[in-house]
Write a protein that holds these residues in place. Sequence first.
Motif, PDB file in Angstrom:
ATOM      1  N   ASP A 118       2.336  33.189  27.632  1.00 28.67           N
ATOM      2  CA  ASP A 118       1.813  33.629  26.645  1.00 28.67           C
ATOM      3  C   ASP A 118       0.896  32.679  25.744  1.00 28.67           C
ATOM      4  O   ASP A 118       1.418  31.550  25.267  1.00 28.67           O
ATOM      5  CB  ASP A 118       2.450  34.317  25.658  1.00 28.67           C
ATOM      6  CG  ASP A 118       0.968  35.672  25.295  1.00 28.67           C
ATOM      7  OD1 ASP A 118      -0.121  35.678  25.300  1.00 28.67           O
ATOM      8  OD2 ASP A 118       1.868  36.467  24.110  1.00 28.67           O
ATOM      9  N   GLU A 119      -0.517  32.317  26.226  1.00 26.72           N
ATOM     10  CA  GLU A 119      -1.048  31.283  25.405  1.00 26.72           C
ATOM     11  C   GLU A 119      -0.986  29.907  25.560  1.00 26.72           C
ATOM     12  O   GLU A 119      -0.191  29.535  24.407  1.00 26.72           O
ATOM     13  CB  GLU A 119      -2.052  31.380  24.163  1.00 26.72           C
ATOM     14  CG  GLU A 119      -3.047  33.069  24.884  1.00 26.72           C
ATOM     15  CD  GLU A 119      -3.168  33.277  23.190  1.00 26.72           C
ATOM     16  OE1 GLU A 119      -4.191  32.132  22.910  1.00 26.72           O
ATOM     17  OE2 GLU A 119      -4.115  34.344  22.664  1.00 26.72           O
TER      18      GLU A 119
ATOM     19  N   THR B 199      -1.319  41.027  25.571  1.00 20.31           N
ATOM     20  CA  THR B 199       0.396  40.630  25.220  1.00 20.31           C
ATOM     21  C   THR B 199       1.151  42.119  24.850  1.00 20.31           C
ATOM     22  O   THR B 199       2.181  41.830  25.671  1.00 20.31           O
ATOM     23  CB  THR B 199       0.635  40.209  23.892  1.00 20.31           C
ATOM     24  OG1 THR B 199      -0.301  38.857  23.493  1.00 20.31           O
ATOM     25  CG2 THR B 199       1.523  39.728  22.885  1.00 20.31           C
TER      26      THR B 199
ATOM     27  N   GLN C 294       3.041  34.348  22.640  1.00 20.74           N
ATOM     28  CA  GLN C 294       1.585  33.617  22.052  1.00 20.74           C
ATOM     29  C   GLN C 294       2.321  32.662  20.606  1.00 20.74           C
ATOM     30  O   GLN C 294       1.860  31.309  20.694  1.00 20.74           O
ATOM     31  CB  GLN C 294       1.008  34.759  21.764  1.00 20.74           C
ATOM     32  CG  GLN C 294      -0.256  34.547  21.287  1.00 20.74           C
ATOM     33  CD  GLN C 294      -1.141  36.017  21.128  1.00 20.74           C
ATOM     34  OE1 GLN C 294      -0.870  36.293  21.789  1.00 20.74           O
ATOM     35  NE2 GLN C 294      -2.525  35.700  20.991  1.00 20.74           N
TER      36      GLN C 294
END
Lengths: 378, 286, 248, 236, 325
Positions: free
Chosen positions: C171-172, C43, C85
């Motif tokens: 992000d994810e 991240t 995320q």
Amino acid sequence: QGVIKLAVMEPLSGTFKDIGDRYLEGVQYAAEVLNAKGGINGKKVEVIPVDTEVKPDVATRKATKLLLQDEVRHFCGGTGSSVGGAMSQLVEQHNALFFSYGMDAASLTGDKCSRNFFRPSCNTDTHSYALAQWVADKGMQKVICIAQDYSFGKEATAAFVKKLKQLNPKAEILGEIYHPLGNKDFAPYVSQIISSGAEIVFTPNWGNDLTLLLKQAKPMGLKAKFACYYLNDENCITAVANDEAVIGSIASETYMLSIPLEANKEFIEGFKKAKGYYPAWLRGKAYIAVMFWAEALKKAGNDKVDDVIKAWEGLTYDGPAGKWVMRACDHQAQVPIWMAEMVAQNPYFKHAFVGPATAIPADKIGVPCEETGCKMKK
Amino acid sequence: MQEVAVYFLHGLAYAGLLFLVSSGLTLVFGMMNVLNFAHASFYMLGAYFAYSLLVYTGNFWLALVVSPMALFVLGALVERFLLRKVHELGHLHELLLTFGLAYIIQEGVKWLWGTNPQAMAIPSFLAEGVNIFGVTYPVYRLFVFGLAVALGLLMALALYTTRVGIIVRAAVDDHDMVSALGIRVPLVFMGVFAFGAALSGFAGVIAGPLLTVFPGMAHTILVDAFVVIVVGGMGSLGGAVLASFIIGELQSFGVILFPKFSLALIYMLMALVLVVRPEGLFGERQ
Amino acid sequence: MAILEIRDIFKDFDGLRVLTGISLSVEERERFAVIGPNGAGKTTLFNIVSGKFRPSSGTVMYDGDEITRAPMHQRNRRGLSRSFQITNVFQNLSVFDNVLAGVCSHAGLRYNLLRRPHRNQSLCRRTEEILEEVGLWEFRQTLARELAYGQQRALELAITLSTEPRLVLLDEPTAGMSRQETEEAIRMVRRVTERMACMIIEHDMNVVFSLAERIAVLHYGMILACGRPEDIRQDQRVKDAYLGEQGS
Amino acid sequence: MILEVKDLHSYYGKSHVLQGVEFSMKAGQVVCLLGRNGVGKSTTLKSIMGLVQPRRGKVLFQGRELSGKAPFEIARLGVGYVPEERRIFKSLTVMENLLIGVKAPRQTKGIGAWTVEQVFDSFPILAERRHHKGGRLSGGEQQMLTIARTLMGNPDLLLVDEPTEGLAPMVAAGVLRMLATIKAAGVTTLMVEQNYRAAFELGNSFHIMSKGRIVFRGNAEELLAAEDVRMKYLEV
Amino acid sequence: MKGKGSLLRWFWPLVAVAVLVALPAILPRYQLRLVNEALIFSLFAVSYNLLLGYAGLLSFGHAMFFGVGAYTTGLLAGKGAAMPFFGALALATLVTTLVGFAVGVLLLRVRGTPFALLTLAFNALFYAIAIKWSDLTGGDDGLKLFRPAIDVGITQLNTNAHSVFYYITLLVVGVTLLYCWYFTRTSMGRTVLLMRENEERLRFVGYNTSVSRLILFTFTGSLAGMAGSFYALFFSFVSLEAISIDMTTRVLLMTFIGGTGHFLGPVLGAGVYIYLQDFLSDLTDRWPLIMGVLFILIVLFAPGGLSGIIRSATGFFVRQDNAKG
Ligand SMILES: Nc1ncnc2c1ncn2[C@@H]1O[C@H](COP(=O)(O)OP(=O)(O)OP(=O)(O)O)[C@@H](O)[C@H]1O
Ligand SMILES: Nc1ncnc2c1ncn2[C@@H]1O[C@H](COP(=O)(O)OP(=O)(O)OP(=O)(O)O)[C@@H](O)[C@H]1O
Ligand SMILES: [Mg+2]
Ligand SMILES: [Mg+2]
């Protein structure tokens, strides 16, 4: 038949409530005295207290209400030059009358003067001139000034310095100290005064700024005495709570309890009997001003604003504080200023208060008409 | 040289007072993230309570003890019944609540005690001057500074050596976690808030004889205390010490060094710090 | 030509070294995955590319220009967009307004004091198109915070796409989704990223191996391996450090 | 049964994260919760701890109802919680972090009766670092400190969330060894662990979660045998 | 269907406008004056609410703009300088716009509590300047000014007449408020909302939030300046009061009492405040205490303010915007 309504524009709430209350008591007593004698021109005086909060917008809003809804034509007030400025503007628009027994700013009868505004009291110029005269008379050489850092403090100091230089060119001004309005800690200033080696400290401070200055000076060993605008205030003396800190300093005012005149003795007795306390300082100032105004109404024979203005111009009133003359050119009363040294033993209070007062006559301290900057529309 | 020392002493006394007020403010902010506008009002109430106690009992020492205790109780009540109620509405509401509270206390004080400045009598030995550096110096100012140092040390001792102190500092970091370790965090909050109020009240009591007791006293010190916590770093006790010292001295020496700017001096300091180190001298960068 | 090229990136947080000399590049229209254990610095790397953090040293090149110090909004305007995320949407606004924000931005209607985006036909149409694409059209009047978690993730993606980027950082994107949702998400990501390059962080190997054309494995702030999925799956170091026995 | 969880439902806003979690634990056991990211493992622990208030269902600890209680009350009953994000107190020293874990005296005396010395024995590295600020520790040290801090409260039940997350394999092994020590001391442990193979030796029982429910229960052998289950819920 | 809907939509606003236009004929002069004052403060409060309610920025320094507007007007319409009415108004607004911009630049980096603190400090600084620079501001004595007459070709409009001044206020303030309402719908207005919700995310969709903050700050500053300018003309006098923290407190109370969640909340608040003040201060000297208690009660029990209460009671203040979730 009918009444004369007099609106008293004072701070009756908030920080300056105590000032406003005392002025109001003076006005109310004056009204009682007048009414007891049958009123003015046969009409009773009705006092209408108005809380200005020392905010010009609040003051004018409320005054407008009185002007428009209640047909009030006569206003007075003593607190806040800004309220004075706004009020004089307002009464001019509505052709009413406003007089002040306390607002000191010279400009109110100077460049901001108005046909509808009267000041039966002193202003910063005359007040400072009187103190300068006193310092000069005593032959003091080393003088320092300390004042609040805003227009009033600066004007008062400037006038004092100017007059003193005139009267005694040899006098040395060791400094003009300006501190923030509502200052907390005076210790650094006191140190500055001590190290200057002054004999006398001129200060136009009022309120807590005066109290703290006196209070903090004493334990630091300041020997010089203060020449003050507003020391003639029993509340200030109690708040200092240290007689030693004030004894020997000088109070100056248009009215103080110790004025050695017959009219004053009568006034004090009557007041004390009616209210149970002394008409010190503000109460007396307001009383005399209202009596002066009443004289003008009597002379005019009615309470119409135009007539009263005409009648008041040039009128003389001999009252508890001596002979007052209302000058026509700027509506600034020409008054003597009384000076007194603070003493421990006094007939009025347990704490120190003003000793015997002496007058500095009006003609010594007046500002000539041409110098005021007033161009009055007639 | 002797002059410099005197001005330095002047600065210390005010710095001490300022520290007592701002340390509570910064502690409460650090823990609860609430800027307490009413903090200085507690200071004022402390002074007025003490004044009234003095009028009735004449005992300064009694007032010095009882008045902060009263404020402790008041602080606890405010936290429990007002602040906690708006907690979930967010910081804005908490701030507004304390703002409203300050406003009410201000008006209430004027109502109950009037607007005249009141004097507080102190034991006579404190009212004298002593001779140091060849000049007369008021004992009371030394007393104020001494008390501030003593209290500051006590507080540091409490905060850095006792379990309560550890809990308080931990709760500044992460209060959910503290709760999960079996500690009653709401109670800790209440305690800290009340303690801050008491501290402020204590400062009010000792300020009374020096600065008189009047309704404007809250406002005058509030702005200075705000500057202290901004300059020192919001939430930092060490920052409060340093910033109080700097501001105390600045106001003292400012009188001779920059007489023209005395009004704006502390704002200029604040602006400077914000430009150079926005998080304050001891503050943590986010 | 590489659309993104980062060289020798270091990043410290108050003495804590999180990234130590990362270099990699992403080609135009490539789907590139970054994997690695928690706290490896993935991240953080995204934050540096998107402009949230400045690296302690190193450079970031985008489309041939250096953007290491460019503010985030400028990067976004040049076509670099990211998702988060932890879901990061405009919670108290409607789904429609959430996406409209990006659409307006792309149309240059950011601070206009006279024009009303809601009255602009073409912007509204474009917004609805995007909502349809991610399957949120029925929910356009719903407040974002009232969406189910999976839908919030979809909204996150929609916002990211609304500025019509050339490179997206995801992000994810499937974190917290059920298996089914994940399958759908994979299809969606595949579909919407056809026209653009895409960099993905994922812990779900399913997603990674079915989407990525190239994979970088981050471990303790360093690139342990970088290559095609088959190679990564076989790489012994990666197995040891991250996949564990799972990979085999 | 030291812990019984019955039909637990928890929400974050509108998203229904726990959808009827049920299980129970015997004293002295180590139970591992497994499952993919985001299935609700951490939420289960938080719901037991009171950090998330479940909307439906019951949690009984030593026969006492926990739901509705505040975290500190639950902690005082003897439940210790080790969160997944470590959450040590950054500005406190290691020593202080440990001291804060010492709870107010409680009625039931904990099993291990952990003291600072004991903790330092088990984690020599922490003893070395005792005067360092928590925030300066490495991830692994922080993880140990979090566990140690919770042990200071002498819990009867330890809730541990991903103790090896983000730790280098060696460090992770160390942490697991330590959990074994704790188990040997008789502390019941409910642990979330992604890497179940590493926990095979430690766990008495393995529960697999999916979409907010427990979908599999069994011991290590059973889990190994259930190839399909593992493929479906755990593996890539 | 559509015609009917829009007719209904315009019904209440039209009634309101009709009433406002008819007021000088109905109300006694003093009452009209109060309405006039309430109108001016409405503008001030609405500008404050654009910061507080829409952008979520708590400022303790809004009076500095109000004060700068008032003082500039005081100088332009005071002795010597004889600016025309609208000239003074426009120039004062312009000057405040510049001041808003300058202060905004300095405040760009701070938000949350430090923002509140710094605005407070700035207000104090402006106040100090107004006191110190007494040559310009008249210091404690204040500034006198004269409402300039307005030339309308053949004759001159006497702005001192209550109804004339009222109509001018109504027109200018009304149009400005209308624009403010429109503003909340423009892309800039939407940006403000987005910014409050999630400033970081907004940057990642290409917004330079420094620019939008600055625009907002400048805009609200200029509105407050315009209100200040009207205030000066209305009282024909400017004093330190206009730039004091007290004035900020006033607008904060108005806004919050009226409710930050609705565009018209602050307008309601300004009206209620002015009338309550007028009414209560005649009854008791303790009216600020009552205001304070009212404020606290609202913070505690009705965070939506009066408009929030009315909304939930009658559905009258239908949610027209999503300023508050
Ligand atoms: N703002 C910050 N300040 C200090 N440390 C930080 C900050 N952001 C991240 N870190 C630290 O940097 C390390 C890497 O964090 P990062 O978020 O990049 O990990 P990640 O690879 O994305 O992990 P995950 O898979 O858990 O999301 C972590 O140890 C984290 O604690
Ligand atoms: N504070 C929160 N607000 C909203 N949603 C949340 C919050 N915390 C967790 N969630 C969501 O709830 C779901 C369950 O989360 P939980 O943390 O229990 O998962 P987990 O099984 O522990 O996953 P992981 O392996 O990633 O730790 C996830 O979809 C997560 O995104
Ligand atoms: Mg990450
Ligand atoms: Mg988890």
